[in-house]
Enzyme design. Structure first.
Site, short mmCIF file in Angstrom:
data_model
loop_
_atom_site.label_atom_id
_atom_site.label_comp_id
_atom_site.label_asym_id
_atom_site.label_seq_id
_atom_site.Cartn_x
_atom_site.Cartn_y
_atom_site.Cartn_z
N TYR A 160 -18.16 13.43 10.34
CA TYR A 160 -19.33 12.63 10.00
C TYR A 160 -20.31 12.49 11.17
O TYR A 160 -19.94 12.03 12.25
CB TYR A 160 -18.89 11.25 9.52
CG TYR A 160 -20.02 10.27 9.46
CD1 TYR A 160 -21.06 10.45 8.55
CD2 TYR A 160 -20.10 9.19 10.32
CE1 TYR A 160 -22.14 9.59 8.51
CE2 TYR A 160 -21.16 8.31 10.29
CZ TYR A 160 -22.17 8.52 9.37
OH TYR A 160 -23.23 7.66 9.34
N HIS A 217 -16.68 5.49 8.32
CA HIS A 217 -17.40 5.98 7.14
C HIS A 217 -16.51 6.09 5.92
O HIS A 217 -16.51 7.10 5.21
CB HIS A 217 -18.10 7.31 7.45
CG HIS A 217 -19.51 7.35 6.90
ND1 HIS A 217 -19.89 8.17 5.88
CD2 HIS A 217 -20.61 6.63 7.23
CE1 HIS A 217 -21.17 7.98 5.60
NE2 HIS A 217 -21.63 7.04 6.41
#
Length: 408
Positions: A160, A217
């Site tokens: 991410y 995330h």
């Protein structure tokens, strides 16, 4: 005083900003942001086709009643599309209200609680030495808080918001090559083996004063997140962001029972009903809801007040999903909020962006200084806006190594 017209603009420099401009019969206008990342045409259409026709003829000073009209008047409520559209209208009405009063918005909220609001930057690296260099650059610029994201050794893709190569850019992750998203591969075991040690090394290098933040995330299960939060306690993180998917509020209870690491969550929330239990049960330390996705200043200010009753501080989302208009709304809330925590800040100040959204809001030494101009303190140049068209793009999607879809 009546609303006479409203226009919706989609486009911007390297971004599909959705900008609402509401005009009145007294020549005062207000600006709002309805940008919904990678789904920008949807709130724009909702505004043009359904909401703007109802706005015409209303008194813009009645912002509370107008917000209730659209929210309660819709049988199917909430969701990011509707709330982003409502948020743009609400911001624009507050902008008008501030201009009529000849005051910056923070004065209408109750005045300043601080001279400057601490922001955090995004440091990223394809590997740990690359990340260390990125953190050092922000520290040299005067930032007091930095979010750190790092490539994981032997992970098939970088992960991410991480650059694909050393020295690359990992902050802006929209791919404008087409509407079909790229696929990232995620391996939780590799992440859990590597990241605690990486965070400890960052702390060792930069010392106890730097505020270190990290974003999972949504990619861990509750048990994994609880174990991770416990393991990184010695690092003294300022916060651990989105450790589990936000839909399961009870998951935060398990993490809380096993660790004292501060938890931040909420950037995908759309209303108080998404986070009231988390706040009231004191399962989080920072609420991340954004003024755009949360339906505007009116409802988000209520969430800030609720959070303040339960020792929860603000940490508004501030990624490229938001234009300088919504960031300005958050700057004013940050200046006022007694329970302010920190503000995410990705530098939007390119010459092209500054030309489209002129503003006196300024960042110095890791602190945001709010503009004293009436209203939001941001303007919008329609001639500049005419240079930009909508360009479709997408975020990546995530799969496990065996092909299973996973949480982005």
């Amino acid at each position: 005083m009546k609303i006479t017209d409203a226009k919706v603009f989609v486009g911007g420099p390297g971004k599909n900003y959705v900008t609402l401009k509401i005009m009145t019969d007294q020549g005062v206008f207000g600006l709002g942001d309805a940008t919904l990342n990678n789904r920008e045409t949807l709130p724009a259409a909702y505004l043009r086709d359904y909401l703007v026709p109802n706005l015409i003829g209303m008194d813009p000073r009645n912002s509370e009643d107008i917000w209730q009209f659209f929210y309660r008047g819709a049988y199917f409520r909430r969701g990011p599309i509707a709330m982003a559209a409502f948020g743009a209208i609400d911001m624009a009405l507050w902008d008008i209200k501030g201009k009529l009063a000849n005051m910056p918005l923070y004065q209408l909220f109750g005045g300043k609680s601080r001279d400057g609001a601490m922001v955090y930057a995004h440091a990223t690296g394809a590997d740990l030495p690359d990340l260390m260099d990125s953190v050092a650059r922000y520290v040299d610029q005067g930032y007091k808080a930095v979010r750190v994201q790092c490539g994981i050794p032997a992970m098939p893709t970088t992960g991410y918001a991480v650059p694909e190569k050393t020295g690359g850019q990992g902050d802006f992750i929209t791919d404008f090559s087409g509407i079909r998203p790229k696929i990232e591969i995620w391996d939780t075991d590799r992440y859990l083996r590597f990241m605690p040690t990486a965070l400890a090394e960052i702390r060792d290098r930069f010392g106890p004063e730097l505020k270190i933040l990290h974003d999972v995330h949504h990619r861990l299960t509750p048990r994994e997140a609880a174990a991770f939060a416990k393991e990184v306690e010695p690092v003294g993180l300022f916060w651990l962001e989105d450790p589990t998917p936000a839909e399961d509020q009870d998951a935060l209870r398990l993490i809380r029972h096993h660790s004292t690491t501060p938890i931040a969550i909420g950037e995908v929330f759309n209303s108080v009903w998404d986070c009231n239990r988390l706040i009231e049960d004191e399962l989080i330390d920072f609420i991340r809801i954004a003024v755009t996705y949360g339906g505007g200043i009116t409802p988000v200010k209520r969430i800030v007040d609720l959070a303040g009753l339960h020792h929860v501080r603000t940490g508004f989302h501030g990624a490229p999903s938001h234009s300088p208009i919504s960031m300005a709304a958050q700057h004013h809330l940050n200046a006022w909020a007694p329970n302010f925590g920190i503000q995410e800040y990705l530098v939007l100040g390119t010459p092209e962006c500054d030309a489209l959204f002129p503003s006196d809001h300024a960042m110095h030494d890791g602190m945001m200084q709010v503009s004293d101009a009436p209203g939001l303190g941001v303007d919008f140049d329609e001639s500049e806006a005419a240079r930009y068209d909508y360009k479709p793009g997408s975020h990546p999607v995530v799969r496990l190594e065996d092909g299973t879809m996973w949480h982005y």
